[in-house]
Write an enzyme that holds these catalytic residues in place. Structure first.
Site, mmCIF file in Angstrom:
data_model
loop_
_atom_site.group_PDB
_atom_site.id
_atom_site.type_symbol
_atom_site.label_atom_id
_atom_site.label_comp_id
_atom_site.label_asym_id
_atom_site.label_seq_id
_atom_site.Cartn_x
_atom_site.Cartn_y
_atom_site.Cartn_z
ATOM 1 N N ASP A 266 -7.990 -7.463 0.658
ATOM 2 C CA ASP A 266 -6.965 -7.750 1.664
ATOM 3 C C ASP A 266 -7.520 -7.345 3.016
ATOM 4 O OD1 ASP A 266 -6.447 -4.693 1.318
ATOM 5 O OD2 ASP A 266 -5.319 -5.277 3.096
ATOM 6 N N HIS B 86 -6.048 -21.524 10.003
ATOM 7 C CA HIS B 86 -7.461 -21.803 9.709
ATOM 8 C C HIS B 86 -8.180 -20.579 9.136
ATOM 9 C CE1 HIS B 86 -11.552 -23.106 9.867
ATOM 10 N NE2 HIS B 86 -11.826 -21.959 10.465
ATOM 11 N N GLN C 229 -11.419 7.762 -3.902
ATOM 12 C CA GLN C 229 -11.904 8.187 -2.585
ATOM 13 C C GLN C 229 -13.285 8.827 -2.767
ATOM 14 O OE1 GLN C 229 -10.849 7.566 0.405
ATOM 15 N NE2 GLN C 229 -8.732 6.824 0.097
ATOM 16 N N CYS D 89 -13.714 -28.186 6.715
ATOM 17 C CA CYS D 89 -12.498 -27.436 6.341
ATOM 18 C C CYS D 89 -11.323 -28.379 6.129
ATOM 19 C CB CYS D 89 -12.177 -26.425 7.440
ATOM 20 S SG CYS D 89 -10.678 -25.486 7.135
ATOM 21 N N ASP E 144 0.865 -1.180 0.000
ATOM 22 C CA ASP E 144 0.000 0.000 0.000
ATOM 23 C C ASP E 144 0.905 1.235 0.000
ATOM 24 O OD1 ASP E 144 1.005 0.061 2.521
ATOM 25 O OD2 ASP E 144 -0.908 -0.181 3.552
ATOM 26 N N SER E 145 0.295 2.417 0.023
ATOM 27 C CA SER E 145 1.080 3.631 -0.189
ATOM 28 C C SER E 145 1.569 4.267 1.113
ATOM 29 C CB SER E 145 0.216 4.656 -0.919
ATOM 30 O OG SER E 145 -0.833 5.084 -0.056
ATOM 31 N N GLY E 146 1.069 3.776 2.238
ATOM 32 C CA GLY E 146 1.362 4.410 3.521
ATOM 33 C C GLY E 146 0.310 5.422 3.919
ATOM 34 N N GLY E 147 -0.498 5.829 2.948
ATOM 35 C CA GLY E 147 -1.508 6.863 3.219
ATOM 36 C C GLY E 147 -2.443 6.494 4.351
ATOM 37 N N PHE E 148 -3.034 5.314 4.271
ATOM 38 C CA PHE E 148 -4.023 4.911 5.276
ATOM 39 C C PHE E 148 -3.426 4.892 6.683
ATOM 40 C CE2 PHE E 148 -6.244 1.662 7.792
ATOM 41 C CZ PHE E 148 -7.507 2.216 7.799
ATOM 42 N N CYS F 116 -7.600 -27.904 10.937
ATOM 43 C CA CYS F 116 -8.829 -28.712 11.021
ATOM 44 C C CYS F 116 -8.580 -30.182 10.722
ATOM 45 C CB CYS F 116 -9.907 -28.132 10.112
ATOM 46 S SG CYS F 116 -10.601 -26.601 10.783
ATOM 47 N N GLY G 64 -10.832 4.035 1.511
ATOM 48 C CA GLY G 64 -11.676 4.774 2.443
ATOM 49 C C GLY G 64 -12.945 4.060 2.834
ATOM 50 N N ASP H 197 -2.605 8.333 -1.132
ATOM 51 C CA ASP H 197 -3.913 8.985 -1.035
ATOM 52 C C ASP H 197 -4.146 9.544 0.360
ATOM 53 O OD1 ASP H 197 -4.005 6.485 0.144
ATOM 54 O OD2 ASP H 197 -6.105 6.161 -0.333
ATOM 55 N N CYS I 247 -8.018 -27.377 6.061
ATOM 56 C CA CYS I 247 -6.734 -26.778 6.458
ATOM 57 C C CYS I 247 -5.993 -27.699 7.424
ATOM 58 C CB CYS I 247 -6.947 -25.401 7.074
ATOM 59 S SG CYS I 247 -7.438 -25.409 8.813
#
Lengths: 387, 387
Positions: free
Chosen positions: B276, B345, B199, B314, B104-108, B319, B226, B158, B316
């Site tokens: 994500d 899991h 945004q 499941c 990501d850009s670091g903005g958040f 499980c 956002g 952003d 995994c």
């Protein structure tokens, strides 16, 4: 019931067998058959205190080639409770470790972890370190708990004392011997091998006396307890020699709670077959890597841009995959993965050392191997005394 | 330099390609080619904030079938520093993840984690949450950092605002658009795809305007930012619809920071390709298992003797191997393995859901799949509005 117990302990029954495949001086390469498979000795057993080797999955443990895993009776008795574990199918099923397991008796933890304890001839009353409730362990209840847990190898309930206080050591040793017989009498299951424990502090005559008394009881294997608790390395190695000069060579020998590389080497040279220790996983949680050339603290700034693995000669997942620079980043950023990756490496170091020691015994070059390994660790060799 | 940047962003270059293999309504099954492999979409990307998906090894992540992994520019800029990561060979080499990555850009994070921040037209000055030092990010420096890190997909810098405050949202959106162009101009590497971010808070007209402005800039992919910051689910799903009604369908669409099962389902139905979220690993560290029938808190006493796996359907490792009773024991005993096993899991649940959604699209039965899955989650379906 008691007769049955005594019979099965007088010798290794069908479930257990110990064969010495090769010898080199006092050292031996053995094959210890258990209900969950054959253990190649010498071996190092990772410790899964609370039914988990901390930060490692059983699959990762299996990848490391671990064979015997230890769990702690004291901890599991308090939480989640041995009866729950029995209901869940026993320890192997509960934690999903299908190879051999060993439980200690709870004795050592009662004397090292419990907040308060009161010993009497019958057993020990103590305060749980978890919730402060009063609990009691006796030789009979320790065996009952270990039968509920269901490990392949179980241990007699012993009393650990300050190894230097002769008066206390004598008293505790006497009780340990009487408790050992009570453990043999209490034992019911045929698919568990009960090992006796030699005590006696750092006093040669007491250790000899204890080894003789315990040996005479017909246990299928023997452990040396009360070491690695503050005595010098020279005292520890000497005490191992004294015990092993008495303990019958045809039965497996287990040096409890011992696990630095040099201790494995010096112990194997003196006839030890089995070791266990929390050190590899505990050091991992404190950012430290064990190697055959000493320890590295990954927090150290010198590793910031170090593209090498922890140990260039190591074949573990951590060393095959990650740089010191990355591991240092994980350590500095307090990421859980650091403990996992360092545990994998540290366990590999001791598991591989045990395999290498076995090979050196088979090839009759143990002394040369030991000289070289100890020199690489930058430590002095501790020569055996002539007993 | 700037020209080169613009050229490579006007279309997907040789390193990148997005093909739609199947469509079902607005939903699509895509194939997104990157320098580190082809991503099958829809997909869920596990988050490795500090260059590690918490408590999981890359080998375990690979076993889970994870393809795209996200790392956070803000965190890695502060520690260990993007220049160090570059020196160590880039993020893929550093953390040993050989499949595609996204930063990501670091903005958040500047707007959610930093202790103090001051926005101006050029960028943002903020106080590091690690050591309190003053740091600065601009569109140009965010791109430079992301080029040092070297992920396959990188994000425009952003400004995230309170989604309900129209005045602030308008200002932040304007800056986000000007910064987006500066990011395009600053970008140099051909082996990274720079995504633009839409945004506009919860305001339909602003979201439309933002989607139109960002779409016109020629990014090879688009993200909706956002969201999942406090608005209602209905508002979030509606905003996704509004954005996707404008964003060009021939380019990949990424809904940032979103990751409950129902959000994946409703998002895919509305034409999202990539998700994500830290939720699976964060819930794991708080003893919670995500399933397609809701969440289980493993601390709960009802699991004490429960011999079932978390989810009987499941596949995994957790499980396949462990009971709820054992997982509860690990959680109660505060063992690190609990976080590892629950992370495995929880990640599997979302990774498998994304694979199942893809298959449902290919087989043209997405609506039925969604109805059934949302009903099993005991949640109401959120019908699409007709735009």
């Amino acid at each position: 019931m008691c007769d049955n117990g005594k019979q099965t302990n007088d010798q290794l029954n069908d479930n257990f067998d110990f064969k010495i495949a090769a010898q080199d001086g006092t050292a031996r390469a053995g094959e210890f058959t258990t209900p969950h498979g054959v253990l190649q000795t010498p071996l190092f057993a990772p410790v899964g205190t609370q039914a988990t080797v901390k930060s490692i999955t059983p699959a990762q443990l299996d990848d490391l080639g671990a064979t015997l895993v230890l769990a702690n009776t004291y901890h599991l008795f308090l939480r989640p409770g041995d009866e729950l574990v029995a209901k869940m199918g026993g320890l192997h099923e509960f934690m999903q470790w299908q190879r051999p397991m060993l439980t200690d008796s709870g004795g050592f933890q009662v004397f090292s972890l419990a907040e308060m304890r009161k010993v009497d001839e019958d057993g020990v009353t103590f305060k749980s370190h978890i919730d402060g409730s009063m609990k009691r362990l006796t030789p009979e209840s320790s065996i009952k708990i270990q039968e509920n847990l269901g490990a392949d190898i179980i241990m007699a309930f012993d009393e650990c004392s300050d190894p230097n206080d002769r008066g206390y050591v004598e008293q505790a040793m006497g009780r340990t011997h009487r408790w050992a017989q009570r453990c043999l009498d209490a034992k019911k299951r045929d698919d568990q091998a009960l090992f006796g424990i030699v005590q006696g502090g750092i006093f040669d005559d007491l250790r000899e006396q204890s080894a003789r008394t315990i040996s005479a009881m017909g246990f299928p294997g023997h452990a040396i307890g009360g070491l690695s608790v503050g005595e010098t390395k020279a005292e520890m190695y000497h005490t191992v020699e004294v015990c092993n000069s008495v303990l019958p060579p045809e039965k497996p020998r287990y040096l409890m709670g011992v696990g630095t590389p040099e201790d494995l080497i010096e112990g194997v040279l003196r006839g030890i077959d089995i070791f266990d220790c929390v050190l590899p996983t505990r050091l991992a949680r404190h950012n430290s890597a064990m190697t055959m050339f000493g320890r590295l603290n990954l927090m150290n700034r010198t590793f910031t841009e170090d593209l090498r693995p922890i140990d260039e000669t190591c074949s573990c997942y951590t060393c095959r995959t990650f740089t010191r620079a990355y591991l240092r980043h994980l350590v500095v950023a307090r990421e859980m993965l650091a403990a996992t990756l360092l545990s994998i490496h540290n366990l590999h170091t001791l598991l591989q050392l045990a395999r290498d020691l076995r090979q050196a015994i088979i090839e009759g070059r143990l002394e040369a191997f030991a000289d070289e390994a100890i020199a690489r660790l930058n430590l002095p060799r501790t020569p055996k005394r002539q007993l």
